[in-house]
Design an enzyme around this catalytic site. Structure first.
Site, mmCIF file in Angstrom:
data_model
loop_
_atom_site.group_PDB
_atom_site.id
_atom_site.type_symbol
_atom_site.label_atom_id
_atom_site.label_comp_id
_atom_site.label_asym_id
_atom_site.label_seq_id
_atom_site.Cartn_x
_atom_site.Cartn_y
_atom_site.Cartn_z
ATOM 1 N N GLN A 78 -8.809 -6.595 -10.944
ATOM 2 C CA GLN A 78 -9.471 -5.405 -10.418
ATOM 3 C C GLN A 78 -9.028 -4.168 -11.194
ATOM 4 O O GLN A 78 -9.837 -3.316 -11.573
ATOM 5 C CB GLN A 78 -9.120 -5.247 -8.932
ATOM 6 C CG GLN A 78 -9.489 -3.903 -8.335
ATOM 7 C CD GLN A 78 -9.222 -3.863 -6.839
ATOM 8 O OE1 GLN A 78 -9.932 -4.489 -6.076
ATOM 9 N NE2 GLN A 78 -8.204 -3.138 -6.421
ATOM 10 N N ARG A 84 -4.154 -10.022 4.140
ATOM 11 C CA ARG A 84 -4.640 -11.335 4.593
ATOM 12 C C ARG A 84 -3.497 -12.270 4.979
ATOM 13 O O ARG A 84 -3.757 -13.330 5.560
ATOM 14 C CB ARG A 84 -5.527 -11.978 3.520
ATOM 15 C CG ARG A 84 -6.864 -11.256 3.345
ATOM 16 C CD ARG A 84 -7.809 -11.999 2.425
ATOM 17 N NE ARG A 84 -9.164 -11.452 2.472
ATOM 18 C CZ ARG A 84 -9.681 -10.582 1.590
ATOM 19 N NH1 ARG A 84 -8.951 -10.170 0.572
ATOM 20 N NH2 ARG A 84 -10.915 -10.141 1.731
ATOM 21 N N GLN A 126 -0.637 -3.900 -8.973
ATOM 22 C CA GLN A 126 -0.732 -5.021 -9.927
ATOM 23 C C GLN A 126 -1.168 -6.305 -9.230
ATOM 24 O O GLN A 126 -1.705 -7.214 -9.844
ATOM 25 C CB GLN A 126 0.613 -5.244 -10.620
ATOM 26 C CG GLN A 126 0.489 -6.241 -11.770
ATOM 27 C CD GLN A 126 1.791 -6.721 -12.293
ATOM 28 O OE1 GLN A 126 2.693 -5.930 -12.523
ATOM 29 N NE2 GLN A 126 1.922 -8.036 -12.461
ATOM 30 N N HIS A 157 0.841 -1.208 0.000
ATOM 31 C CA HIS A 157 0.000 0.000 0.000
ATOM 32 C C HIS A 157 0.874 1.256 0.000
ATOM 33 O O HIS A 157 0.593 2.222 -0.700
ATOM 34 C CB HIS A 157 -0.875 0.050 1.261
ATOM 35 C CG HIS A 157 -1.841 -1.072 1.417
ATOM 36 N ND1 HIS A 157 -1.720 -2.028 2.400
ATOM 37 C CD2 HIS A 157 -2.970 -1.392 0.727
ATOM 38 C CE1 HIS A 157 -2.734 -2.879 2.320
ATOM 39 N NE2 HIS A 157 -3.497 -2.521 1.307
ATOM 40 N N ASP A 202 -3.672 -6.897 -7.572
ATOM 41 C CA ASP A 202 -5.080 -7.160 -7.899
ATOM 42 C C ASP A 202 -5.276 -6.857 -9.386
ATOM 43 O O ASP A 202 -5.910 -5.871 -9.765
ATOM 44 C CB ASP A 202 -5.990 -6.298 -7.018
ATOM 45 C CG ASP A 202 -5.857 -6.665 -5.558
ATOM 46 O OD1 ASP A 202 -6.565 -7.556 -5.103
ATOM 47 O OD2 ASP A 202 -4.989 -6.076 -4.877
HETATM 48 P P1 AMP Z 1 -6.549 -3.513 -0.422
HETATM 49 O O1 AMP Z 1 -6.323 -2.754 0.833
HETATM 50 O O2 AMP Z 1 -6.207 -4.936 -0.346
HETATM 51 O O3 AMP Z 1 -7.915 -3.240 -1.026
HETATM 52 O O4 AMP Z 1 -5.521 -2.908 -1.480
HETATM 53 C C1 AMP Z 1 -5.495 -1.535 -1.767
HETATM 54 C C2 AMP Z 1 -4.585 -1.303 -2.943
HETATM 55 O O5 AMP Z 1 -3.267 -1.744 -2.621
HETATM 56 C C3 AMP Z 1 -5.007 -2.068 -4.209
HETATM 57 O O6 AMP Z 1 -4.802 -1.259 -5.349
HETATM 58 C C4 AMP Z 1 -4.056 -3.241 -4.197
HETATM 59 O O7 AMP Z 1 -3.816 -3.766 -5.486
HETATM 60 C C5 AMP Z 1 -2.811 -2.605 -3.638
HETATM 61 N N1 AMP Z 1 -1.917 -3.632 -3.085
HETATM 62 C C6 AMP Z 1 -2.237 -4.612 -2.200
HETATM 63 N N2 AMP Z 1 -1.178 -5.413 -1.970
HETATM 64 C C7 AMP Z 1 -0.164 -4.933 -2.748
HETATM 65 C C8 AMP Z 1 1.187 -5.332 -2.970
HETATM 66 N N3 AMP Z 1 1.725 -6.390 -2.356
HETATM 67 N N4 AMP Z 1 1.942 -4.599 -3.826
HETATM 68 C C9 AMP Z 1 1.406 -3.522 -4.470
HETATM 69 N N5 AMP Z 1 0.137 -3.104 -4.291
HETATM 70 C C10 AMP Z 1 -0.644 -3.788 -3.461
#
Ligand code: AMP
Length: 283
Positions: free
Chosen positions: A153, A187, A148, A37, A150
């Site tokens: 998405q 997760r 990337q 993030h 996701d």
């Molecule tokens: P989430 O909080 O899981 O909804 O993710 C929020 C954003 O962070 C989304 O655009 C995800 O794709 C991105 N994100 C989550 N994990 C990673 C990661 N390991 N590397 C880069 N971006 C991520």
């Protein structure tokens, strides 16, 4: 760093910035922040005048029986991390303010939402696109940052932005991984030490697919079959899907060369993880 909870207030804050000529970068998240993030916040910080990070565990993107109630909520440390990463404002709305009683509009992208993640989680992407559409309308960002990690998405959000004529540039940020290759995910904290070890196979399978594609000896279909078999045979892993598909449409490759993406989802214990890798097939 400002912390804003009310949709009307964020609309006003973002509007003031926009009218004073500042560019706005938006980073939507569900919190439980990690370096993945924060890489999005850093990218926004480097390119935009005003960086808005949103932290909202969006009930509409969780299906029945999924982990909405259990999803990690670590607001205090999230706010510290956002501050340190250079976010100017964090938007942390309450569920009842984002979905006021009586609200009945869903933003639904057809087609690309119905495969892969959409097949296993049928209402998931409607929840994502409805929320992201609301965030775009509230902040009217110049750029919005997505990982990337996701992959599907992000392709869906690109489709939505194009279809609905938003003037927002969608920025793809590479997946940030732990030193041993596991893709960072909120997760991952559900994993026991043994499961954490077993989960490493996901990245290994993708690395192997990458090498096989580059070597040019195997077709996308053959690589896909190999990925699925390796996951099926891996201890502690219950694969959901493992595919090699065309990188934009996410449909099966029509030719045996060019750009593809390997995407997979699997359960490790009770935790469902996803990962992916862009592949380049030699001609
Ligand atoms: P989430 O909080 O899981 O909804 O993710 C929020 C954003 O962070 C989304 O655009 C995800 O794709 C991105 N994100 C989550 N994990 C990673 C990661 N390991 N590397 C880069 N971006 C991520």
């Amino acid at each position: 760093m400002d912390i804003v909870q009310n949709p009307t207030d964020i609309q006003q804050c973002a509007g003031e910035r926009r009218r004073s000529g500042q560019t706005i970068g938006l980073v939507p998240t569900m919190g439980a922040l990690h370096q993945g993030h924060l890489s999005l916040v850093a990218a926004a910080r480097a390119a935009c005048d005003f960086v808005i990070t949103t932290i909202f565990v969006n009930p509409k993107q969780f299906g029945p029986g999924e982990d909405f109630e259990d999803y990690p909520r670590t607001m205090e440390s999230d706010l510290d991390l956002c501050r340190a990463a250079g976010s100017d404002l964090v938007f942390t709305p309450a569920v009842c303010d984002m979905y006021v009683p009586g609200s009945s509009t869903t933003v639904e992208v057809a087609g690309i939402t119905e495969i892969l993640e959409g097949q296993s989680r049928p209402t998931h992407f409607d929840g994502v696109t409805t929320l992201v559409a609301k965030l775009f309308n509230m902040t009217l960002p110049d750029r919005a940052y997505f990982g990337q990690k996701d992959y599907q998405q992000q392709m869906i959000i690109r489709r939505m932005v194009s279809d609905l004529n938003w003037h927002v540039e969608i920025i793809n940020c590479p997946t940030v991984r732990e030193p041993d290759g596991l893709a960072m995910s909120s997760r991952n904290r559900y994993l026991s030490p043994v499961e954490r070890d077993q989960a490493l196979i996901l990245n290994r399978v993708l690395e192997q697919a990458d090498q096989l594609a580059a070597a040019g000896q195997m077709s996308p279909q053959e690589i896909q079959t190999g990925m699925a078999e390796t996951l099926r045979n891996a201890e502690g892993i219950e694969p959901d899907y493992a595919v090699v598909v065309e990188s934009e449409s996410l449909q099966p490759m029509e030719k045996n060369f060019g750009c593809a993406v390997a995407l997979l989802a699997a359960r490790v214990g009770r935790t469902r993880l996803i990962d992916n890798r862009i592949l380049t097939f030699a001609e």
